[in-house]
Design a protein around this motif. Sequence first.
Motif, PDB file in Angstrom:
ATOM      1  N   LEU A 104      -6.643  -1.113   7.850  1.00 33.12           N
ATOM      2  CA  LEU A 104      -6.063   0.228   7.868  1.00 33.12           C
ATOM      3  C   LEU A 104      -4.651   0.208   7.308  1.00 33.12           C
ATOM      4  O   LEU A 104      -4.254   1.114   6.573  1.00 33.12           O
ATOM      5  CB  LEU A 104      -6.072   0.774   9.298  1.00 33.12           C
ATOM      6  CG  LEU A 104      -5.786   2.257   9.467  1.00 33.12           C
ATOM      7  CD1 LEU A 104      -6.768   3.073   8.643  1.00 33.12           C
ATOM      8  CD2 LEU A 104      -5.895   2.636  10.926  1.00 33.12           C
ATOM      9  N   ALA A 105      -3.890  -0.834   7.608  1.00 29.83           N
ATOM     10  CA  ALA A 105      -2.528  -0.964   7.091  1.00 29.83           C
ATOM     11  C   ALA A 105      -2.545  -1.114   5.569  1.00 29.83           C
ATOM     12  O   ALA A 105      -1.721  -0.521   4.871  1.00 29.83           O
ATOM     13  CB  ALA A 105      -1.825  -2.149   7.735  1.00 29.83           C
ATOM     14  N   GLY A 151      -1.694   1.294   0.314  1.00 24.07           N
ATOM     15  CA  GLY A 151      -2.227   1.664  -0.993  1.00 24.07           C
ATOM     16  C   GLY A 151      -2.114   3.148  -1.254  1.00 24.07           C
ATOM     17  O   GLY A 151      -1.771   3.569  -2.357  1.00 24.07           O
ATOM     18  N   PHE A 152      -2.375   3.947  -0.236  1.00 23.69           N
ATOM     19  CA  PHE A 152      -2.261   5.392  -0.375  1.00 23.69           C
ATOM     20  C   PHE A 152      -0.822   5.803  -0.642  1.00 23.69           C
ATOM     21  O   PHE A 152      -0.562   6.653  -1.484  1.00 23.69           O
ATOM     22  CB  PHE A 152      -2.794   6.103   0.875  1.00 23.69           C
ATOM     23  CG  PHE A 152      -2.688   7.591   0.777  1.00 23.69           C
ATOM     24  CD1 PHE A 152      -3.549   8.308  -0.029  1.00 23.69           C
ATOM     25  CD2 PHE A 152      -1.697   8.270   1.472  1.00 23.69           C
ATOM     26  CE1 PHE A 152      -3.439   9.685  -0.140  1.00 23.69           C
ATOM     27  CE2 PHE A 152      -1.575   9.643   1.373  1.00 23.69           C
ATOM     28  CZ  PHE A 152      -2.449  10.356   0.560  1.00 23.69           C
ATOM     29  N   ARG A 153       0.133   5.205   0.072  1.00 23.60           N
ATOM     30  CA  ARG A 153       1.554   5.532  -0.147  1.00 23.60           C
ATOM     31  C   ARG A 153       1.987   5.164  -1.567  1.00 23.60           C
ATOM     32  O   ARG A 153       2.715   5.902  -2.216  1.00 23.60           O
ATOM     33  CB  ARG A 153       2.433   4.825   0.881  1.00 23.60           C
ATOM     34  CG  ARG A 153       2.450   5.505   2.240  1.00 23.60           C
ATOM     35  CD  ARG A 153       3.561   4.962   3.131  1.00 23.60           C
ATOM     36  NE  ARG A 153       3.481   3.523   3.328  1.00 23.60           N
ATOM     37  CZ  ARG A 153       2.779   2.920   4.271  1.00 23.60           C
ATOM     38  NH1 ARG A 153       2.078   3.638   5.118  1.00 23.60           N
ATOM     39  NH2 ARG A 153       2.777   1.608   4.381  1.00 23.60           N
ATOM     40  N   TYR A 175       3.305   6.980  -7.102  1.00 25.86           N
ATOM     41  CA  TYR A 175       2.960   6.974  -8.518  1.00 25.86           C
ATOM     42  C   TYR A 175       2.675   8.399  -8.999  1.00 25.86           C
ATOM     43  O   TYR A 175       3.199   8.841 -10.018  1.00 25.86           O
ATOM     44  CB  TYR A 175       1.739   6.082  -8.762  1.00 25.86           C
ATOM     45  CG  TYR A 175       1.134   6.268 -10.121  1.00 25.86           C
ATOM     46  CD1 TYR A 175       1.728   5.714 -11.250  1.00 25.86           C
ATOM     47  CD2 TYR A 175      -0.027   7.020 -10.288  1.00 25.86           C
ATOM     48  CE1 TYR A 175       1.184   5.904 -12.502  1.00 25.86           C
ATOM     49  CE2 TYR A 175      -0.575   7.204 -11.542  1.00 25.86           C
ATOM     50  CZ  TYR A 175       0.031   6.649 -12.643  1.00 25.86           C
ATOM     51  OH  TYR A 175      -0.507   6.844 -13.889  1.00 25.86           O
ATOM     52  N   LEU A 176       1.849   9.120  -8.276  1.00 28.00           N
ATOM     53  CA  LEU A 176       1.485  10.479  -8.649  1.00 28.00           C
ATOM     54  C   LEU A 176       2.712  11.385  -8.643  1.00 28.00           C
ATOM     55  O   LEU A 176       2.885  12.217  -9.535  1.00 28.00           O
ATOM     56  CB  LEU A 176       0.417  11.015  -7.696  1.00 28.00           C
ATOM     57  CG  LEU A 176      -0.261  12.312  -8.089  1.00 28.00           C
ATOM     58  CD1 LEU A 176      -0.931  12.173  -9.452  1.00 28.00           C
ATOM     59  CD2 LEU A 176      -1.286  12.690  -7.044  1.00 28.00           C
ATOM     60  N   SER A 177       3.578  11.197  -7.677  1.00 32.68           N
ATOM     61  CA  SER A 177       4.808  11.967  -7.610  1.00 32.68           C
ATOM     62  C   SER A 177       5.669  11.735  -8.854  1.00 32.68           C
ATOM     63  O   SER A 177       6.238  12.666  -9.413  1.00 32.68           O
ATOM     64  CB  SER A 177       5.584  11.569  -6.352  1.00 32.68           C
ATOM     65  OG  SER A 177       6.802  12.229  -6.283  1.00 32.68           O
TER      66      SER A 177
END
Length: 67
Positions: free
Chosen positions: A5-6, A11-13, A18-20
Motif C-alpha cells: 500500500l505504501a 507511486g500515485f503521489r 508529474y501530471l501537475s
Amino acid sequence: MSAGLAVLSSGFRGFARYLSGVLGADAYAKYLEHHRASGHSGPPLTEREFWRDRTDRQDANPQGRCC
C-alpha cells in the motif's frame, strides 16, 4: 500488505506530481522559487495576480498549444 500500500501510495503521489507539472499547475510554485532565487526587491505576486497575469500574457501572445 502495508508495504504494498505504501508503494502504491508513493507511486500515485509521483504520478500526481508529474501530471501537475505537465498541466502547468506547479507554475506558481516555480515562479515563487525563481522570485526568491533572483533576488527581487519587491514582494512576489499573489497567486491570483500570477494566474491573471499569465492568462493575460497568453491571450495577448497566443502560441501553439493543445487547447
